[in-house]
Design a protein around this motif. Structure first.
Motif, PDB file in Angstrom:
ATOM      1  N   ARG A 188       0.774  -1.241   0.127  1.00 37.74           N
ATOM      2  CA  ARG A 188      -0.001   0.041  -0.010  1.00 37.74           C
ATOM      3  C   ARG A 188       0.871   1.341   0.189  1.00 37.74           C
ATOM      4  N   GLU A 192      -0.577   5.101  -1.042  1.00 37.93           N
ATOM      5  CA  GLU A 192      -1.337   5.814   0.026  1.00 37.93           C
ATOM      6  C   GLU A 192      -0.410   6.633   0.780  1.00 37.93           C
ATOM      7  N   ASN A 277     -10.285   3.448  -3.101  1.00 36.98           N
ATOM      8  CA  ASN A 277      -9.140   4.382  -3.233  1.00 36.98           C
ATOM      9  C   ASN A 277      -9.477   5.303  -4.353  1.00 36.98           C
ATOM     10  N   LYS A 321      -1.648  -0.417   7.034  1.00 38.80           N
ATOM     11  CA  LYS A 321      -1.812   1.080   6.336  1.00 38.80           C
ATOM     12  C   LYS A 321      -0.413   1.991   6.883  1.00 38.80           C
ATOM     13  N   GLN A 324       0.700   8.452   7.215  1.00 40.87           N
ATOM     14  CA  GLN A 324       0.202   9.395   6.499  1.00 40.87           C
ATOM     15  C   GLN A 324       1.240  10.701   6.678  1.00 40.87           C
TER      16      GLN A 324
END
Length: 327
Positions: A188, A192, A277, A321, A324
């Motif tokens: 990912r 992301e 997404n 994940k 960010q």
């Protein structure tokens, strides 16, 4: 079928598309390949993905024969090729992203696919031995000749793509429109995390591959049985070992339980997760059997089930994940 713009371009691609890696010209017969393309097209798929390196060019030959036999209107489908690994021959100028190979590889792909132009043309990997400016200029030549309509990259880093965009701006040329990265519940980071500025500032589109992580997220490997699958193919031992790692298998087992609760297949849930997404233009499906393809082509039906709560459960379950970035 749902259609999405390829990044900021005006081109619309089906949210689900069909790829030929490992299957066409290799794992399946031409008859089965023809059946699969027909099923996909009838379901609204308009993008068919290929590359010079797939089965050393034989994948494109197979797809070209099918396209010619089907006689679909040329403006009703999008077809791609990729340049880097070379086709059958692997000489010093028959691989990479030099101006010579980029242009000759395009001509070879056009011949094998039996089309007058490629809708999408990808640089299949970055080439450390060729200046990015040389490749950008070669792509511009092909654009001017009408042999390609859009060009992009596959498995490039954000820094490399940004450099290509910068070169194109400096020369007032057309830069890359799309990137083809691997994207699934186990891989990912690029979509992301790394590519977020590319999406925000440059509108790069994505044609993502391996939504089922080489079949691991299809549910068929939960018992570790690879018989009669692509992981059982000669030369695929590296993929088998990486795909069936114990830690991954445990996560997939947990994911299977969630799919069962939602009363959907793990494969469809995994594909739908990719489609959630907004930076995914299209998800490239691979298939070796008609039933498998028909099933996965209905993945859009699962989207309403993937609520924020379910998506959070999946994130907690998988633990993949990425952090960010702060802009």
């Amino acid at each position: 079928m749902e259609y999405r713009r390829l990044g900021k371009s005006g081109l619309q691609v089906s949210a689900l598309s069909l790829g030929s890696w490992l299957t066409f010209g290799n794992q399946i017969s031409d008859k089965v390949a023809d059946e699969l393309m027909g099923i996909a097209y009838d379901a609204g798929v308009n993008f068919f993905d290929n590359a010079e390196g797939y089965a050393e060019g034989k994948s494109e030959i197979t797809m070209g024969k099918i396209l010619k036999a089907q006689k679909w209107d040329r403006d009703s489908f999008v077809v791609s090729s990729k340049v880097f690994f070379g086709a059958e021959n692997k000489g010093p100028n028959q691989m990479g992203l030099s101006r010579k190979h980029v242009i000759e590889a395009c001509n070879g792909a056009l011949s094998r696919l039996q089309v007058d132009y490629l809708d999408l043309y990808f640089c299949h990997r970055p080439d450390k031995n060729t200046p990015i400016a040389e490749t950008v200029l070669a792509m511009n030549t092909l654009l001017q000749q009408g042999k390609i309509l859009y060009w992009g990259t596959s498995e490039w880093s954000a820094a490399e793509i940004t450099e290509a965009i910068g070169v194109a701006k400096d020369y007032r040329l057309i830069g890359p429109t799309m990137e083809q990265p691997q994207y699934n519940l186990l891989t990912r980071d690029k979509l992301e995390q790394e590519f977020l500025l590319l999406f925000r500032d440059h509108g790069i589109g994505t044609t993502t591959w391996s939504p089922l992580a080489s079949g691991l997220l299809s549910g068929k490997y939960t018992k570790g049985d690879v018989k009669d699958t692509r992981l059982d193919m000669k030369g695929m031992e590296w993929l088998k070992d990486r795909t069936l790692a114990d830690e991954r298998m445990k996560k997939v087992g947990d994911l299977q339980k969630l799919a069962d609760k939602l009363n959907v297949s793990l494969a469809k849930m995994s594909v739908a997760w990719c489609l959630k997404n907004p930076n995914v233009s299209t998800v490239i499906l691979g298939a070796s059997k008609a039933a498998q393809l028909k099933e996965n082509l209905t993945s859009l039906e699962v989207l309403p089930l993937l609520t924020d709560e379910i998506m959070l459960q999946i994130d907690e379950m998988m633990g993949t994940k990425p952090v960010q970035p702060q802009f």
